[in-house]
Design a protein around this motif. Structure first.
Motif, PDB file in Angstrom:
ATOM      1  N   THR A 101       0.945  -1.103   0.144  1.00  0.00           N
ATOM      2  CA  THR A 101       0.085  -0.004  -0.044  1.00  0.00           C
ATOM      3  C   THR A 101       0.890   1.292  -0.062  1.00  0.00           C
ATOM      4  N   ASP A 102       1.816   1.301   0.904  1.00  0.00           N
ATOM      5  CA  ASP A 102       2.657   2.573   0.907  1.00  0.00           C
ATOM      6  C   ASP A 102       4.182   2.229   1.253  1.00  0.00           C
ATOM      7  N   PRO A 103       4.903   1.773   0.392  1.00  0.00           N
ATOM      8  CA  PRO A 103       6.379   1.358   0.832  1.00  0.00           C
ATOM      9  C   PRO A 103       7.174   2.359   1.641  1.00  0.00           C
ATOM     10  N   ASN A 104       7.044   3.503   1.206  1.00  0.00           N
ATOM     11  CA  ASN A 104       7.674   4.540   2.241  1.00  0.00           C
ATOM     12  C   ASN A 104       7.203   4.879   3.629  1.00  0.00           C
ATOM     13  N   SER A 105       6.197   4.379   4.007  1.00  0.00           N
ATOM     14  CA  SER A 105       5.591   4.307   5.252  1.00  0.00           C
ATOM     15  C   SER A 105       6.244   3.454   6.145  1.00  0.00           C
ATOM     16  N   PHE A 106       7.125   2.315   5.611  1.00  0.00           N
ATOM     17  CA  PHE A 106       7.788   1.223   6.493  1.00  0.00           C
ATOM     18  C   PHE A 106       8.603   1.823   7.557  1.00  0.00           C
ATOM     19  N   SER A 107       8.026   1.343   8.699  1.00  0.00           N
ATOM     20  CA  SER A 107       8.734   1.534  10.065  1.00  0.00           C
ATOM     21  C   SER A 107       9.403   0.351  10.458  1.00  0.00           C
ATOM     22  N   PRO A 108      10.627   0.209  10.373  1.00  0.00           N
ATOM     23  CA  PRO A 108      11.359  -0.977  10.825  1.00  0.00           C
ATOM     24  C   PRO A 108      11.365  -0.710  12.526  1.00  0.00           C
ATOM     25  N   ILE A 109      11.404  -2.171  13.099  1.00  0.00           N
ATOM     26  CA  ILE A 109      11.518  -2.040  14.793  1.00  0.00           C
ATOM     27  C   ILE A 109      12.968  -2.217  15.024  1.00  0.00           C
ATOM     28  N   PHE A 110      13.359  -1.029  15.768  1.00  0.00           N
ATOM     29  CA  PHE A 110      14.698  -0.889  16.182  1.00  0.00           C
ATOM     30  C   PHE A 110      14.558  -0.729  17.895  1.00  0.00           C
ATOM     31  N   TYR A 111      15.461  -1.387  18.306  1.00  0.00           N
ATOM     32  CA  TYR A 111      15.812  -1.051  19.806  1.00  0.00           C
ATOM     33  C   TYR A 111      16.159   0.169  19.980  1.00  0.00           C
ATOM     34  N   ARG A 112      15.957   0.939  21.214  1.00  0.00           N
ATOM     35  CA  ARG A 112      16.308   2.233  21.537  1.00  0.00           C
ATOM     36  C   ARG A 112      17.225   2.462  22.768  1.00  0.00           C
ATOM     37  N   ASN A 113      18.257   3.116  22.650  1.00  0.00           N
ATOM     38  CA  ASN A 113      18.838   3.186  23.949  1.00  0.00           C
ATOM     39  C   ASN A 113      18.703   4.696  24.484  1.00  0.00           C
ATOM     40  N   THR A 114      19.032   5.131  25.387  1.00  0.00           N
ATOM     41  CA  THR A 114      19.013   6.631  26.075  1.00  0.00           C
ATOM     42  C   THR A 114      20.380   6.933  26.471  1.00  0.00           C
ATOM     43  N   HIS A 115      21.099   8.027  25.812  1.00  0.00           N
ATOM     44  CA  HIS A 115      22.442   8.499  26.238  1.00  0.00           C
ATOM     45  C   HIS A 115      22.378  10.288  26.556  1.00  0.00           C
ATOM     46  N   GLU A 116      22.742  10.472  27.590  1.00  0.00           N
ATOM     47  CA  GLU A 116      22.631  11.858  27.866  1.00  0.00           C
ATOM     48  C   GLU A 116      21.254  12.535  27.469  1.00  0.00           C
ATOM     49  N   GLY A 117      20.344  12.017  27.816  1.00  0.00           N
ATOM     50  CA  GLY A 117      19.006  12.589  27.486  1.00  0.00           C
ATOM     51  C   GLY A 117      18.351  12.249  26.120  1.00  0.00           C
ATOM     52  N   ARG A 118      19.321  11.631  25.195  1.00  0.00           N
ATOM     53  CA  ARG A 118      18.882  11.546  23.953  1.00  0.00           C
ATOM     54  C   ARG A 118      18.526   9.961  23.587  1.00  0.00           C
ATOM     55  N   THR A 119      17.542   9.984  22.847  1.00  0.00           N
ATOM     56  CA  THR A 119      17.288   8.622  22.520  1.00  0.00           C
ATOM     57  C   THR A 119      17.980   8.362  20.972  1.00  0.00           C
ATOM     58  N   ILE A 120      18.559   7.145  21.249  1.00  0.00           N
ATOM     59  CA  ILE A 120      19.539   6.643  20.028  1.00  0.00           C
ATOM     60  C   ILE A 120      18.859   5.171  19.438  1.00  0.00           C
ATOM     61  N   GLU A 121      18.559   5.315  18.211  1.00  0.00           N
ATOM     62  CA  GLU A 121      18.083   3.946  17.647  1.00  0.00           C
ATOM     63  C   GLU A 121      19.176   3.094  17.490  1.00  0.00           C
ATOM     64  N   ARG A 122      19.114   1.803  17.758  1.00  0.00           N
ATOM     65  CA  ARG A 122      20.170   0.828  17.699  1.00  0.00           C
ATOM     66  C   ARG A 122      19.696  -0.231  16.456  1.00  0.00           C
ATOM     67  N   ILE A 123      20.487  -0.321  15.554  1.00  0.00           N
ATOM     68  CA  ILE A 123      20.121  -1.067  14.547  1.00  0.00           C
ATOM     69  C   ILE A 123      20.706  -2.330  14.122  1.00  0.00           C
ATOM     70  N   ASN A 124      21.543  -2.644  15.237  1.00  0.00           N
ATOM     71  CA  ASN A 124      22.533  -3.834  14.885  1.00  0.00           C
ATOM     72  C   ASN A 124      21.665  -5.057  14.541  1.00  0.00           C
ATOM     73  N   GLU A 125      20.644  -5.220  15.416  1.00  0.00           N
ATOM     74  CA  GLU A 125      19.819  -6.402  15.730  1.00  0.00           C
ATOM     75  C   GLU A 125      19.116  -6.594  14.482  1.00  0.00           C
ATOM     76  N   TRP A 126      18.321  -5.383  14.096  1.00  0.00           N
ATOM     77  CA  TRP A 126      17.636  -5.330  12.785  1.00  0.00           C
ATOM     78  C   TRP A 126      18.430  -5.557  11.684  1.00  0.00           C
ATOM     79  N   CYS A 127      19.579  -5.077  11.639  1.00  0.00           N
ATOM     80  CA  CYS A 127      20.396  -5.277  10.321  1.00  0.00           C
ATOM     81  C   CYS A 127      20.954  -6.795  10.175  1.00  0.00           C
ATOM     82  N   MET A 128      21.161  -7.415  11.505  1.00  0.00           N
ATOM     83  CA  MET A 128      21.740  -8.658  11.419  1.00  0.00           C
ATOM     84  C   MET A 128      20.580  -9.733  10.850  1.00  0.00           C
ATOM     85  N   GLY A 129      19.234  -9.332  11.333  1.00  0.00           N
ATOM     86  CA  GLY A 129      18.081 -10.263  10.854  1.00  0.00           C
ATOM     87  C   GLY A 129      18.027 -10.108   9.294  1.00  0.00           C
TER      88      GLY A 129
END
Length: 231
Positions: free
Chosen positions: A91-119
């Motif tokens: 229906t809308d490929p550009n709306s795809f949203s992967p499931i990334f884990y997120r870490n918090t560092h110094e008040g910032r949210t950082i998306e962790r993409i290692n696991e998703w990329c490994m899959g």
């Protein structure tokens, strides 16, 4: 319309990382990357073929110890998520949203993409021969760049040791992965359609016997496991 609630996803994640699942079972982010590559790749692959790679069971015993009702529920959640991804690209490929884990560092949210990329790269490796045209296409092979960096041992070494790669801000890699996925889907679309047309002219391959062990590795009979989930 397929849908899963946050509660459903939490239930699935809790199972995948619990002691109830096989020791090397994929987590939910790895599974999402794996299913994404399965769905947008060059060939149509049935759930009965890819389900064993998610559980990574070392033996039938690993699956048999999971209560039947529990396993059926998890299979339903996985297949529904698979259908949600498929629906998104239809229906809308550009709306795809992967499931990334997120870490918090110094008040910032950082998306962790290692696991998703490994899959994702796991799926391309399993069906590597089919993916070769993209890897050899100089105009498009770069689409796998970020996924290969974060999802393969060689790529991880480059991330640690290559000074030029280390200069790239992490968010740029996150963005590159998210933008590459719809482009990979569009790259393979004509290949998938051609394969479907060709296979539709072939004699259909017979399913496993209803009373035979299910190919997903659950240890149950096909009729009691994936029979109703493979179409």
């Amino acid at each position: 319309m397929y849908n899963l609630s946050k509660k459903d996803y939490d239930e699935l994640e809790d199972f995948l990382i619990s002691e109830d699942s096989p020791e090397e079972c994929m987590d939910i982010s790895t599974m999402d990357g794996f299913l994404t590559a399965i769905l947008i790749g060059p060939e149509t692959i049935q759930p009965i073929q890819w389900l064993p790679f998610i559980f990574r069971a070392k033996s039938e015993k690993d699956m048999k110890r999971i209560p039947t009702e529990r396993l059926n529920r998890i299979l339903d959640l996985i297949i529904t998520h698979y259908n949600i991804i498929a629906q998104t690209f239809l229906t809308d490929p550009n709306s795809f949203s992967p499931i990334f884990y997120r870490n918090t560092h110094e008040g910032r949210t950082i998306e962790r993409i290692n696991e998703w990329c490994m899959g994702f790269m796991t799926a391309t490796g399993i069906y590597g021969e089919a993916w070769e045209p993209l890897l050899k296409d100089k105009a498009f092979y770069h689409l796998l760049g970020a996924a290969a960096l974060f999802g393969t041992p060689v790529g991880m070494e480059d991330l640690k040791n290559d000074p030029e790669i280390k200069k790239v801000p992490h968010q740029e890699w996150v963005t590159e992965v998210m933008f590459a996925v719809p482009d990979i889907y569009r790259y393979w679309l004509p290949h998938r359609e051609a394969n479907r047309t060709a296979k539709s002219k072939e004699i259909p391959t017979a399913e496993p016997d209803r009373n035979a062990p299910c190919p997903c590795g659950s240890g149950k009979k096909f009729k009691d496991c994936c029979l109703g989930k493979v179409h």
